[in-house]
Scaffold this active site. Structure first.
Site, PDB file in Angstrom:
ATOM      1  N   ASP A  72      41.720  37.372   2.880  1.00  0.00           N
ATOM      2  CA  ASP A  72      41.987  38.706   3.407  1.00  0.00           C
ATOM      3  C   ASP A  72      41.516  38.724   4.858  1.00  0.00           C
ATOM      4  O   ASP A  72      40.308  38.768   5.135  1.00  0.00           O
ATOM      5  CB  ASP A  72      41.237  39.747   2.573  1.00  0.00           C
ATOM      6  CG  ASP A  72      41.560  41.177   2.973  1.00  0.00           C
ATOM      7  OD1 ASP A  72      42.035  41.388   4.107  1.00  0.00           O
ATOM      8  OD2 ASP A  72      41.334  42.086   2.160  1.00  0.00           O
ATOM      9  N   HIS A  92      42.526  25.686  29.185  1.00  0.00           N
ATOM     10  CA  HIS A  92      43.512  26.723  28.869  1.00  0.00           C
ATOM     11  C   HIS A  92      44.760  26.576  29.734  1.00  0.00           C
ATOM     12  O   HIS A  92      45.872  26.856  29.284  1.00  0.00           O
ATOM     13  CB  HIS A  92      42.900  28.117  29.057  1.00  0.00           C
ATOM     14  CG  HIS A  92      42.218  28.626  27.821  1.00  0.00           C
ATOM     15  ND1 HIS A  92      42.872  29.347  26.860  1.00  0.00           N
ATOM     16  CD2 HIS A  92      40.935  28.487  27.377  1.00  0.00           C
ATOM     17  CE1 HIS A  92      42.038  29.654  25.885  1.00  0.00           C
ATOM     18  NE2 HIS A  92      40.856  29.135  26.172  1.00  0.00           N
ATOM     19  N   GLU A 141      46.927  30.716  19.451  1.00  0.00           N
ATOM     20  CA  GLU A 141      46.143  30.552  20.681  1.00  0.00           C
ATOM     21  C   GLU A 141      46.050  29.080  21.059  1.00  0.00           C
ATOM     22  O   GLU A 141      45.382  28.293  20.386  1.00  0.00           O
ATOM     23  CB  GLU A 141      44.732  31.131  20.513  1.00  0.00           C
ATOM     24  CG  GLU A 141      43.900  31.002  21.773  1.00  0.00           C
ATOM     25  CD  GLU A 141      42.470  31.471  21.626  1.00  0.00           C
ATOM     26  OE1 GLU A 141      41.687  31.260  22.576  1.00  0.00           O
ATOM     27  OE2 GLU A 141      42.133  32.031  20.560  1.00  0.00           O
ATOM     28  N   LYS A 179      34.834  45.877   5.376  1.00  0.00           N
ATOM     29  CA  LYS A 179      35.725  45.531   6.480  1.00  0.00           C
ATOM     30  C   LYS A 179      35.311  46.150   7.818  1.00  0.00           C
ATOM     31  O   LYS A 179      36.138  46.514   8.648  1.00  0.00           O
ATOM     32  CB  LYS A 179      37.180  45.873   6.125  1.00  0.00           C
ATOM     33  CG  LYS A 179      37.640  45.015   4.951  1.00  0.00           C
ATOM     34  CD  LYS A 179      39.049  45.242   4.522  1.00  0.00           C
ATOM     35  CE  LYS A 179      39.375  44.301   3.372  1.00  0.00           C
ATOM     36  NZ  LYS A 179      40.682  44.527   2.780  1.00  0.00           N
TER      37      LYS A 179
END
Length: 388
Positions: free
Chosen positions: A290, A381, A86, A216
């Site tokens: 993770d 951006h 990004e 999770k």
């Protein structure tokens, strides 16, 4: 019938098997995977991290910093590796780091630490389940001994209990040293549950996870009780610096924070901040965490106020930051190097990493929040984030 992916049952994480699988997928799809075939790590080092090793997915990495951390474990300046695709992300975090360094740094504290596995026990009725809960309290020391016998570093801190119908949910809370610890606590809790089944009559059955560990996935339970590290990052930013570097005042930032809190409440969001997932994910990829744990780790509580002097007190609480400096993907070549860059490789460094992540997140929150108010969000951006 579709062809099976080639596999060696004895030595599957080797260069020869990776080449075999790349040749296989080219035959099956007609696509030559030449870029995933270029890497510097040893295929054998990926054993335990990946099955059917075929190559690597390369993610660009940038450096942000220096980040000045006033922690109990992380102290001084750090250059932070952020792996992302990004555009503007690294630039935004870098901008926040510059501002907070000039403001005296970010104070970070790890205030809680626990990893959970939450089995559920099934009985004929609610009274039997209640009696079982009393027995668990009375036999906690014996349960702890059985659980801790499965691990050299895990310690059973407490067992929370939750009742519903004929069910009794037990939420085992462990400390896990430098490991994230999900597998560790799963193994320890399984041993404890098997011991319970042998020593308490009347249990119909149990499940090792009744989903109250919320593995999770985020939950309000994690926000209140913590999962992984509970990290609080905070700073006081002089109004003068905000005006000079961000083009906004402390008062305007505070007023905007109240508006954002209202919007978060109306949306039912689990995070009243801006984008903690961005910095956490980028650091997770870079350091071998993770990445799926971002689902829990990115939950946040942002609190801000104006000081009597008119400056801006800004803080973020990460109630379930799940990180490791030992085990898992942290030993892979590039991930190990990224940990070394911050002095966070190996045992005894997990709280240091947690503090650096907390400080990084605060910088990103402040930078984006200021950009939205000052009108820099879209233009930045346009300048950095469009891959033309």
């Amino acid at each position: 019938m579709s062809a099976k992916i080639p596999r060696d049952k004895v030595q599957d994480n080797t260069e020869s098997m990776a080449t075999t699988r790349r040749d296989f997928v080219e035959q099956q799809t007609g696509v030559r995977v030449e870029h995933v075939a270029h890497y510097s790590l040893q295929p054998e080092s990926t054993r335990g991290n990946i099955e059917h090793f075929t190559g690597v997915a390369q993610v660009p990495m940038g450096l942000a910093g220096p980040l000045l951390v006033n922690g109990e474990h992380a102290q001084g300046d750090f250059y932070v590796p952020l792996a992302t695709t990004e555009g503007t992300l690294v630039a935004s975090y870098n901008r926040g780091m510059r501002l907070l360094r000039d403001a005296g740094g970010v104070t970070v504290s790890v205030v809680d630490d626990a990893m959970q596995r939450a089995p559920v026990f099934v009985f004929d009725d609610a009274r039997q389940a209640r009696a079982f809960g009393t027995w668990v309290e009375q036999n906690l020391d014996a349960i702890r001994e059985v659980a801790e016998a499965t691990t050299s570093s895990g310690k059973l801190l407490r067992i929370e209990q939750y009742a519903a119908a004929c069910l009794r949910y037990l939420r085992f809370n462990f400390s896990t040293g430098d490991a994230a610890g999900q597998n560790m606590v799963g193994r320890a809790t399984f041993a404890a549950c098997e011991w319970i089944m042998k020593n308490y009559p009347g249990i119909r059955r149990y499940m090792l996870s009744g989903s109250m560990d919320t593995d999770k996935k985020h939950s309000l339970l994690n926000t209140l009780h913590s999962r992984g590290k509970r990290v609080i990052a905070e700073a006081v930013i002089p109004d003068r610096l905000l005006r000079e570097q961000m083009g906004v005042s402390a008062e305007l930032l505070f007023r905007s924070r109240q508006i954002s809190n209202t919007g978060s409440f109306m949306a039912g969001a689990v995070n009243n901040g801006s984008h903690s997932a961005n910095g956490i994910t980028a650091l997770f990829i870079a350091t071998g965490q993770d990445v799926a744990n971002v689902a829990e780790s990115s939950a946040a509580v942002v609190y801000a106020t104006l000081t009597p002097e008119g400056d801006y007190y800004f803080s973020i609480t990460l109630p379930s930051l799940i990180v490791a400096t030992h085990g898992g993907g942290t030993g892979l070549a590039t991930q190990r190097e990224c940990l070394q860059l911050m002095g966070c490789e190996g045992k005894g460094k997990v709280n240091k990493l947690a503090e650096i992540i907390g400080a990084t997140v605060l910088c990103g929150e402040l930078s984006l929040g200021s950009a939205v108010i000052a009108g820099d969000w879209v233009t930045s951006h346009e300048q950095y984030g469009r891959n033309r």
